[in-house]
Design a protein around this motif. Structure first.
Motif, short mmCIF file in Angstrom:
data_model
loop_
_atom_site.label_atom_id
_atom_site.label_comp_id
_atom_site.label_asym_id
_atom_site.label_seq_id
_atom_site.Cartn_x
_atom_site.Cartn_y
_atom_site.Cartn_z
N ALA A 49 0.84 -1.19 0.00
CA ALA A 49 0.00 0.00 0.00
C ALA A 49 0.87 1.24 0.00
O ALA A 49 2.02 1.20 0.47
CB ALA A 49 -0.92 0.02 1.22
N THR A 50 0.33 2.32 -0.54
CA THR A 50 1.00 3.61 -0.48
C THR A 50 0.01 4.68 -0.02
O THR A 50 -1.21 4.51 -0.14
CB THR A 50 1.57 4.04 -1.84
OG1 THR A 50 0.50 4.14 -2.79
CG2 THR A 50 2.62 3.06 -2.34
N ILE A 51 0.57 5.78 0.48
CA ILE A 51 -0.25 6.90 0.91
C ILE A 51 0.49 8.19 0.60
O ILE A 51 1.68 8.33 0.89
CB ILE A 51 -0.59 6.78 2.43
CG1 ILE A 51 -1.55 7.90 2.86
CG2 ILE A 51 0.66 6.72 3.30
CD1 ILE A 51 -2.16 7.66 4.24
N THR A 52 -0.21 9.13 -0.01
CA THR A 52 0.41 10.39 -0.37
C THR A 52 0.44 11.33 0.84
O THR A 52 -0.14 11.05 1.89
CB THR A 52 -0.36 11.08 -1.50
OG1 THR A 52 -1.66 11.47 -1.00
CG2 THR A 52 -0.54 10.15 -2.69
N SER A 53 1.10 12.46 0.64
CA SER A 53 1.18 13.44 1.72
C SER A 53 -0.21 13.94 2.11
O SER A 53 -0.44 14.29 3.27
CB SER A 53 2.07 14.60 1.31
OG SER A 53 1.56 15.23 0.13
N SER A 56 -4.16 10.29 0.26
CA SER A 56 -4.73 9.38 -0.74
C SER A 56 -4.01 8.05 -0.68
O SER A 56 -2.77 8.01 -0.61
CB SER A 56 -4.60 9.99 -2.13
OG SER A 56 -5.36 11.18 -2.23
N THR A 57 -4.78 6.98 -0.71
CA THR A 57 -4.20 5.65 -0.53
C THR A 57 -4.36 4.78 -1.79
O THR A 57 -5.26 4.99 -2.60
CB THR A 57 -4.85 4.92 0.65
OG1 THR A 57 -6.27 4.84 0.42
CG2 THR A 57 -4.59 5.66 1.95
N ASN A 58 -3.46 3.82 -1.88
CA ASN A 58 -3.51 2.85 -2.97
C ASN A 58 -3.11 1.51 -2.38
O ASN A 58 -2.15 1.43 -1.61
CB ASN A 58 -2.54 3.25 -4.08
CG ASN A 58 -2.52 2.24 -5.21
OD1 ASN A 58 -3.55 1.92 -5.78
ND2 ASN A 58 -1.34 1.73 -5.52
N TYR A 59 -3.84 0.45 -2.73
CA TYR A 59 -3.58 -0.87 -2.18
C TYR A 59 -3.42 -1.90 -3.28
O TYR A 59 -4.02 -1.79 -4.35
CB TYR A 59 -4.76 -1.33 -1.29
CG TYR A 59 -4.95 -0.52 -0.04
CD1 TYR A 59 -5.78 0.59 -0.03
CD2 TYR A 59 -4.30 -0.87 1.15
CE1 TYR A 59 -5.96 1.34 1.12
CE2 TYR A 59 -4.47 -0.14 2.30
CZ TYR A 59 -5.31 0.96 2.28
OH TYR A 59 -5.49 1.70 3.43
N GLY A 65 -9.31 -4.26 1.96
CA GLY A 65 -10.28 -4.73 2.94
C GLY A 65 -9.66 -5.38 4.16
O GLY A 65 -10.30 -5.48 5.19
N ARG A 66 -8.42 -5.83 4.04
CA ARG A 66 -7.75 -6.45 5.19
C ARG A 66 -6.66 -5.55 5.77
O ARG A 66 -6.41 -5.56 6.97
CB ARG A 66 -7.13 -7.79 4.80
CG ARG A 66 -8.13 -8.87 4.45
CD ARG A 66 -7.48 -10.24 4.46
NE ARG A 66 -6.40 -10.37 3.49
CZ ARG A 66 -5.16 -10.72 3.79
NH1 ARG A 66 -4.81 -10.95 5.05
NH2 ARG A 66 -4.25 -10.84 2.84
N PHE A 67 -6.00 -4.80 4.91
CA PHE A 67 -4.89 -3.94 5.33
C PHE A 67 -5.29 -2.48 5.21
O PHE A 67 -6.00 -2.10 4.28
CB PHE A 67 -3.66 -4.18 4.46
CG PHE A 67 -2.97 -5.50 4.69
CD1 PHE A 67 -3.58 -6.56 5.35
CD2 PHE A 67 -1.68 -5.69 4.22
CE1 PHE A 67 -2.94 -7.76 5.55
CE2 PHE A 67 -1.02 -6.88 4.41
CZ PHE A 67 -1.65 -7.93 5.07
N THR A 68 -4.81 -1.67 6.14
CA THR A 68 -5.09 -0.23 6.13
C THR A 68 -3.80 0.54 6.41
O THR A 68 -3.15 0.31 7.43
CB THR A 68 -6.14 0.16 7.17
OG1 THR A 68 -7.35 -0.58 6.94
CG2 THR A 68 -6.46 1.65 7.09
N ILE A 69 -3.47 1.44 5.49
CA ILE A 69 -2.29 2.28 5.67
C ILE A 69 -2.73 3.65 6.18
O ILE A 69 -3.79 4.16 5.81
CB ILE A 69 -1.49 2.41 4.36
CG1 ILE A 69 -0.14 3.09 4.60
CG2 ILE A 69 -2.30 3.14 3.29
CD1 ILE A 69 0.79 3.03 3.39
N SER A 70 -1.91 4.23 7.04
CA SER A 70 -2.20 5.57 7.55
C SER A 70 -0.88 6.28 7.84
O SER A 70 0.17 5.63 7.93
CB SER A 70 -3.06 5.49 8.82
OG SER A 70 -2.39 4.78 9.84
N ARG A 71 -0.95 7.58 7.99
CA ARG A 71 0.27 8.32 8.31
C ARG A 71 -0.07 9.48 9.22
O ARG A 71 -1.20 9.98 9.24
CB ARG A 71 0.97 8.83 7.04
CG ARG A 71 0.26 9.93 6.29
CD ARG A 71 0.94 10.20 4.95
NE ARG A 71 2.30 10.73 5.09
CZ ARG A 71 3.17 10.84 4.09
NH1 ARG A 71 2.82 10.42 2.87
NH2 ARG A 71 4.36 11.34 4.30
#
Length: 117
Positions: A49-53, A56-59, A65-71
């Motif tokens: 997964a990635t997350i922008t500044s 916005s996320t991409n998996y 549905g199973r993994f969640t990215i956050s910053r």
């Protein structure tokens, strides 16, 4: 330059959860695209997964549905919440920071996640 240090890996039973954290150095981290990748034995490193500044996320399709990215840009951290873990999720998980404007790319040392059946 950005230095990344992962934590939170370990051994968990199938169906369990883990939360990985990555601590980044440098005030410019907030401008980077942050991400998690993984590499299983004998396989190529793959996107998790990635997350922008801006958040916005991409998996990877198989992980939605199973993994969640956050910053948390104030704390210079990026996290990965992993639920309903499967044995096939076993891998070394790497934190990544990528700056689009100059393509600067940094990796952490990796943290092992092992899911037992």
């Amino acid at each position: 330059q950005v230095q990344l240090v992962e934590s939170g890996g370990g051994l968990v039973q199938a169906g369990g959860s883990l939360r990985l954290s990555c601590a980044a150095s440098g005030s410019a981290f907030k401008f980077y695209v942050a991400g998690w990748y993984r590499q299983a034995p004998g396989k190529q490193r793959e996107l998790v997964a990635t997350i922008t500044s801006g958040g916005s996320t991409n998996y990877a399709d198989s992980l939605k549905g199973r993994f969640t990215i956050s910053r948390d840009n104030a704390k210079n951290t990026v996290s990965l919440q992993m639920n309903s873990l499967k044995p096939e999720d076993t891998a070394v998980y790497y934190c990544n920071a990528f700056l689009v404007i100059n393509r600067a790319n940094y990796w952490g040392q990796g943290t092992q996640v092992t899911v037992s059946s």
